[in-house]
Every structure is written in structure tokens, then in C-alpha cells.
Design a protein around this motif. Structure first.
Motif, PDB file in Angstrom:
ATOM      1  N   LEU A  87     -36.990 -47.014 -38.227  1.00 36.98           N
ATOM      2  CA  LEU A  87     -37.680 -45.732 -38.117  1.00 36.98           C
ATOM      3  C   LEU A  87     -38.631 -45.508 -39.288  1.00 36.98           C
ATOM      4  CD1 LEU A  87     -34.898 -43.295 -36.838  1.00 36.98           C
ATOM      5  CD2 LEU A  87     -36.848 -44.219 -35.558  1.00 36.98           C
ATOM      6  N   ARG A 192     -37.480 -43.832 -30.548  1.00 36.46           N
ATOM      7  CA  ARG A 192     -36.106 -43.307 -30.683  1.00 36.46           C
ATOM      8  C   ARG A 192     -35.334 -43.497 -29.380  1.00 36.46           C
ATOM      9  NH1 ARG A 192     -34.507 -40.205 -34.850  1.00 36.46           N
ATOM     10  NH2 ARG A 192     -36.021 -39.629 -36.452  1.00 36.46           N
ATOM     11  N   GLN A 193     -35.988 -43.278 -28.267  1.00 38.68           N
ATOM     12  CA  GLN A 193     -35.314 -43.445 -26.977  1.00 38.68           C
ATOM     13  C   GLN A 193     -34.962 -44.908 -26.736  1.00 38.68           C
ATOM     14  OE1 GLN A 193     -38.334 -41.584 -24.535  1.00 38.68           O
ATOM     15  NE2 GLN A 193     -37.270 -39.608 -24.529  1.00 38.68           N
ATOM     16  N   LEU A 197     -31.459 -43.605 -30.114  1.00 39.24           N
ATOM     17  CA  LEU A 197     -31.228 -42.664 -31.209  1.00 39.24           C
ATOM     18  C   LEU A 197     -31.589 -41.263 -30.767  1.00 39.24           C
ATOM     19  CD1 LEU A 197     -32.850 -44.763 -34.067  1.00 39.24           C
ATOM     20  CD2 LEU A 197     -30.418 -44.616 -33.501  1.00 39.24           C
ATOM     21  N   LEU A 199     -33.469 -37.806 -30.722  1.00 36.58           N
ATOM     22  CA  LEU A 199     -34.901 -37.576 -30.939  1.00 36.58           C
ATOM     23  C   LEU A 199     -35.182 -36.962 -32.296  1.00 36.58           C
ATOM     24  CD1 LEU A 199     -36.212 -36.324 -27.486  1.00 36.58           C
ATOM     25  CD2 LEU A 199     -36.260 -38.617 -28.457  1.00 36.58           C
TER      26      LEU A 199
END
Length: 201
Positions: A87, A192-193, A197, A199
Motif C-alpha cells: 500500500l 485494496r479490494q 483489505l 477500503l
């Protein structure tokens, strides 16, 4: 006025000077005379280091990816879980493409479609460099499975790494076309999807 570098630094100096020119104007639109004038080096010096404009373009791409992959390695080696490192890498990508510093823009977005039809050696340099990016993303996905920060359900690591990179490369191109960061924000949500994970964390 830019100082002319020592002899052993001339090759790198030419590459450093050329990078923002190519990033702004593209490969075809930048002539050798413009590069030589900006670098303040004679034509003979250019051809001493680069046998042709094509060889020069390949060298620019190789230098770009060497720097990029080095930065990527640093980002993906930071403390924390592998999911957080992934991320953080994409947050850095978003910042680099939406900030005021033009030097941080993606050279793959600028030159990819243009040079692949012009030069096989430049296409191959792009393929090697982008392959290195996907491989690093895949390794980080595997590390996330190992440390428990990513679920097994996210799928094959190599496929996921390629999907993530393709999504962000496309988002960067759309952001450039629209002059709007929304495609990059959407890519972050999609990332994220894909990683399974929440959002917002």
C-alpha cells in the motif's frame, strides 16, 4: 548555466539532461541537437557513448528503470507487514503522479506506446523494466501470505502483481489524459479490494 561535467560523468550527464526533455516532449520530438545544447556537449561526445539515437533511448530507459527499481526496493523493504509495504508503494505512486514535481512522472506512460513501434531494443528495455516491477510486486504478495497480512484467497502472486501494475499504469495514463487524479484514487480503491483489505484503514 549548467556546468559541463568531468569526462567520466559525461554519459550520465547526458542521460540526466535528456530525461526531463523526453518526459515532457516524447522520444520522437526531441532531437539530438536539443539534447546536445541542453547538456553542453559536442556531437562527438554523444556518439562516443551512444552509437545512435535508438541506443541513446535504450540507455535512458535502462537508467530510468535502474533508479525506479532501486527506489521500489527501498519502499518494499521498509518495516511493517508486506500488505502495508504494498500500500505504501502505491501511495507513493499516487503522490508522484499528482504532485507538482514533473521529474517524478512515469516514463513508461510517456514513451511506452510511442517507442514500442519504433524500436525493438527500446521495446525490450521497457519489457525488462516493467517485468522487474511486476516481479517485485509478486514477491511482496508472497511475503504478505507468509506474514499473514494477505489472505491466500487473493490468488496467484504473479498474476496479482501483473494486474496491480496494469491497473496503475492504465490509471496513470487516464489521469494524464483527463488532468484529474480520480483514476489514481480509483486504482487505490481497486488495489485494496484485490488485496482483500478494508477500503479505509
Amino acid at each position: 548555466m549548467t556546468a559541463v561535467p568531468a569526462q567520466h560523468d559525461v554519459r550520465q550527464h547526458i542521460l540526466d539532461i535528456a530525461y526531463p526533455l523526453l518526459l515532457r516532449k516524447g522520444f520522437t520530438a526531441v532531437g539530438l541537437a536539443e539534447v546536445l545544447a541542453a547538456a553542453q556537449v559536442p556531437k562527438g561526445s554523444f556518439y562516443h557513448y551512444f552509437g545512435s539515437k535508438e541506443a541513446f533511448g535504450e540507455a535512458v530507459l535502462e537508467a530510468y528503470f535502474a533508479d525506479y527499481l532501486g527506489r521500489m526496493d527501498t519502499l518494499l523493504a521498509q518495516p511493517g507487514t508486506a500488505a502495508q509495504r504494498l500500500l505504501d508503494y502505491f501511495y507513493d505512486w499516487l503522490d508522484s503522479q499528482t504532485g507538482d514535481e514533473a521529474q517524478s512522472r512515469c516514463l513508461v506512460v510517456k514513451l511506452g506506446a510511442e517507442v514500442c513501434d519504433l524500436s525493438e531494443t527500446m521495446r525490450a528495455a521497457l519489457a525488462r523494466g516493467t517485468g522487474g516491477i511486476v516481479e517485485r510486486l509478486a514477491r511482496c504478495v508472497e511475503a504478505g501470505r507468509a506474514d499473514g497480512s494477505l489472505a491466500e484467497a487473493v490468488g496467484d502472486a504473479r498474476t496479482l502483481g501483473a494486474t496491480l501494475y496494469q491497473n496503475w499504469l492504465g490509471a496513470s495514463l487516464l489521469a494524464k489524459i483527463t488532468h484529474d487524479r480520480t483514476p489514481l484514487d480509483t486504482a487505490l480503491i481497486g488495489t485494496r479490494q484485490l488485496l482483500g483489505l478494508r477500503l479505509y484503514t
